[in-house]
Design a protein around this motif. Sequence first.
Motif, PDB file in Angstrom:
ATOM      1  N   ASN A  24       8.115  -2.797   4.994  1.00 42.12           N
ATOM      2  CA  ASN A  24       8.538  -1.522   4.411  1.00 42.12           C
ATOM      3  C   ASN A  24       7.876  -1.268   3.072  1.00 42.12           C
ATOM      4  O   ASN A  24       7.598  -0.121   2.716  1.00 42.12           O
ATOM      5  N   ASN A  25       7.615  -2.303   2.320  1.00 38.28           N
ATOM      6  CA  ASN A  25       6.950  -2.174   1.029  1.00 38.28           C
ATOM      7  C   ASN A  25       5.440  -2.331   1.171  1.00 38.28           C
ATOM      8  O   ASN A  25       4.669  -1.502   0.690  1.00 38.28           O
ATOM      9  N   ARG A  26       5.001  -3.377   1.832  1.00 33.84           N
ATOM     10  CA  ARG A  26       3.586  -3.743   1.832  1.00 33.84           C
ATOM     11  C   ARG A  26       2.715  -2.851   2.702  1.00 33.84           C
ATOM     12  O   ARG A  26       1.521  -2.707   2.436  1.00 33.84           O
ATOM     13  N   CYS A  27       3.277  -2.234   3.717  1.00 33.72           N
ATOM     14  CA  CYS A  27       2.495  -1.297   4.534  1.00 33.72           C
ATOM     15  C   CYS A  27       2.177  -0.020   3.775  1.00 33.72           C
ATOM     16  O   CYS A  27       1.349   0.775   4.224  1.00 33.72           O
ATOM     17  N   THR A  28       2.811   0.185   2.622  1.00 32.84           N
ATOM     18  CA  THR A  28       2.538   1.377   1.823  1.00 32.84           C
ATOM     19  C   THR A  28       1.330   1.214   0.909  1.00 32.84           C
ATOM     20  O   THR A  28       0.856   2.194   0.349  1.00 32.84           O
ATOM     21  N   PHE A  29       0.817  -0.018   0.745  1.00 29.16           N
ATOM     22  CA  PHE A  29      -0.388  -0.207  -0.062  1.00 29.16           C
ATOM     23  C   PHE A  29      -1.539   0.498   0.646  1.00 29.16           C
ATOM     24  O   PHE A  29      -1.660   0.439   1.875  1.00 29.16           O
ATOM     25  N   ASP A  30      -2.389   1.170  -0.110  1.00 28.11           N
ATOM     26  CA  ASP A  30      -3.498   1.936   0.463  1.00 28.11           C
ATOM     27  C   ASP A  30      -4.297   1.119   1.461  1.00 28.11           C
ATOM     28  O   ASP A  30      -4.786   0.039   1.142  1.00 28.11           O
ATOM     29  N   GLY A  31      -4.425   1.636   2.677  1.00 21.09           N
ATOM     30  CA  GLY A  31      -5.262   1.035   3.696  1.00 21.09           C
ATOM     31  C   GLY A  31      -4.627  -0.074   4.514  1.00 21.09           C
ATOM     32  O   GLY A  31      -5.173  -0.460   5.545  1.00 21.09           O
ATOM     33  N   VAL A  32      -3.492  -0.592   4.086  1.00 16.83           N
ATOM     34  CA  VAL A  32      -2.881  -1.715   4.806  1.00 16.83           C
ATOM     35  C   VAL A  32      -2.384  -1.284   6.179  1.00 16.83           C
ATOM     36  O   VAL A  32      -2.527  -2.014   7.159  1.00 16.83           O
ATOM     37  N   ASP A  33      -1.825  -0.086   6.294  1.00 13.83           N
ATOM     38  CA  ASP A  33      -1.263   0.346   7.575  1.00 13.83           C
ATOM     39  C   ASP A  33      -2.311   0.448   8.678  1.00 13.83           C
ATOM     40  O   ASP A  33      -2.026   0.161   9.836  1.00 13.83           O
ATOM     41  N   THR A  34      -3.539   0.808   8.344  1.00 10.93           N
ATOM     42  CA  THR A  34      -4.582   0.892   9.364  1.00 10.93           C
ATOM     43  C   THR A  34      -5.320  -0.429   9.543  1.00 10.93           C
ATOM     44  O   THR A  34      -6.178  -0.538  10.418  1.00 10.93           O
ATOM     45  N   THR A  35      -4.983  -1.412   8.737  1.00 13.47           N
ATOM     46  CA  THR A  35      -5.593  -2.732   8.859  1.00 13.47           C
ATOM     47  C   THR A  35      -4.654  -3.697   9.567  1.00 13.47           C
ATOM     48  O   THR A  35      -5.084  -4.492  10.396  1.00 13.47           O
ATOM     49  N   CYS A  36      -3.367  -3.584   9.270  1.00 15.47           N
ATOM     50  CA  CYS A  36      -2.332  -4.388   9.932  1.00 15.47           C
ATOM     51  C   CYS A  36      -1.552  -3.458  10.859  1.00 15.47           C
ATOM     52  O   CYS A  36      -0.358  -3.234  10.688  1.00 15.47           O
ATOM     53  N   ARG A  37      -2.239  -2.885  11.834  1.00 16.03           N
ATOM     54  CA  ARG A  37      -1.681  -1.825  12.691  1.00 16.03           C
ATOM     55  C   ARG A  37      -0.415  -2.241  13.418  1.00 16.03           C
ATOM     56  O   ARG A  37       0.564  -1.508  13.444  1.00 16.03           O
ATOM     57  N   SER A  38      -0.424  -3.402  14.016  1.00 12.85           N
ATOM     58  CA  SER A  38       0.737  -3.852  14.768  1.00 12.85           C
ATOM     59  C   SER A  38       1.929  -4.063  13.842  1.00 12.85           C
ATOM     60  O   SER A  38       3.030  -3.578  14.104  1.00 12.85           O
ATOM     61  N   CYS A  46      -5.857   5.975  15.949  1.00 14.77           N
ATOM     62  CA  CYS A  46      -7.153   5.343  16.163  1.00 14.77           C
ATOM     63  C   CYS A  46      -8.061   5.737  15.011  1.00 14.77           C
ATOM     64  O   CYS A  46      -8.731   6.768  15.052  1.00 14.77           O
ATOM     65  N   GLU A  47      -8.022   4.932  13.983  1.00 10.66           N
ATOM     66  CA  GLU A  47      -8.897   5.174  12.843  1.00 10.66           C
ATOM     67  C   GLU A  47      -9.348   3.845  12.280  1.00 10.66           C
ATOM     68  O   GLU A  47      -8.701   2.825  12.453  1.00 10.66           O
ATOM     69  N   ASP A  48     -10.479   3.894  11.623  1.00  6.45           N
ATOM     70  CA  ASP A  48     -11.006   2.712  10.966  1.00  6.45           C
ATOM     71  C   ASP A  48     -10.239   2.458   9.677  1.00  6.45           C
ATOM     72  O   ASP A  48      -9.721   3.388   9.063  1.00  6.45           O
ATOM     73  N   THR A  49     -10.189   1.199   9.263  1.00  7.00           N
ATOM     74  CA  THR A  49      -9.598   0.899   7.972  1.00  7.00           C
ATOM     75  C   THR A  49     -10.491   1.444   6.871  1.00  7.00           C
ATOM     76  O   THR A  49     -11.717   1.500   7.014  1.00  7.00           O
ATOM     77  N   ALA A  50      -9.891   1.862   5.784  1.00  3.43           N
ATOM     78  CA  ALA A  50     -10.647   2.324   4.615  1.00  3.43           C
ATOM     79  C   ALA A  50     -10.947   1.163   3.671  1.00  3.43           C
ATOM     80  O   ALA A  50     -11.665   1.333   2.694  1.00  3.43           O
ATOM     81  N   VAL A 106      -7.019  -5.134  -1.230  1.00  2.00           N
ATOM     82  CA  VAL A 106      -6.057  -4.058  -1.435  1.00  2.00           C
ATOM     83  C   VAL A 106      -5.770  -3.957  -2.918  1.00  2.00           C
ATOM     84  O   VAL A 106      -5.656  -4.965  -3.596  1.00  2.00           O
ATOM     85  N   VAL A 107      -5.660  -2.744  -3.423  1.00  2.00           N
ATOM     86  CA  VAL A 107      -5.257  -2.545  -4.816  1.00  2.00           C
ATOM     87  C   VAL A 107      -3.845  -2.011  -4.815  1.00  2.00           C
ATOM     88  O   VAL A 107      -3.562  -0.968  -4.232  1.00  2.00           O
ATOM     89  N   LYS A 108      -2.941  -2.741  -5.431  1.00  2.00           N
ATOM     90  CA  LYS A 108      -1.549  -2.333  -5.528  1.00  2.00           C
ATOM     91  C   LYS A 108      -1.390  -1.439  -6.749  1.00  2.00           C
ATOM     92  O   LYS A 108      -1.752  -1.818  -7.853  1.00  2.00           O
ATOM     93  N   ASP A 109      -0.864  -0.234  -6.556  1.00  2.00           N
ATOM     94  CA  ASP A 109      -0.680   0.702  -7.688  1.00  2.00           C
ATOM     95  C   ASP A 109       0.381   0.221  -8.631  1.00  2.00           C
ATOM     96  O   ASP A 109       1.346  -0.368  -8.292  1.00  2.00           O
TER      97      ASP A 109
END
Length: 109
Positions: A24-38, A46-50, A106-109
């Motif tokens: 719930n917290n860590r999937c909000t870091f930029d790009g994590v959701d498309t990298t840790c899809r499952s 269907c998108e590439d990770t940024a 990943v850069v955490k804001d």
Amino acid sequence: RFKVVKDDGKKITRDCGWVATNPNNRCTFDGVDTTCRSTCGMCDTCEDTALRFKVVKDDGKKITRDCGWVATNPNNRCTFDGVDTTCRSTCGMCDTCEDTALRFKVVKD
């Protein structure tokens, strides 16, 4: 595994298993959701990770690249271990839903 830059500037290296302990917290870091899809419940996209990630080339050399680099030679670069599930769209892997095994930053804001 990937690097997280904490608020205090300290860099720590983590992976999708770490994300899974607090998605719930860590999937909000930029790009994590498309990298840790499952882990992040993003299998329907269907998108590439940024994010930039580390690739081990055939000669054993580790390099940091992104999906834009993969797209310039997908027939070769999608065959590197873990790249196909990291750059799903570029590598034509939209029917799979796996977390990447590659290290990424990943850069955490």
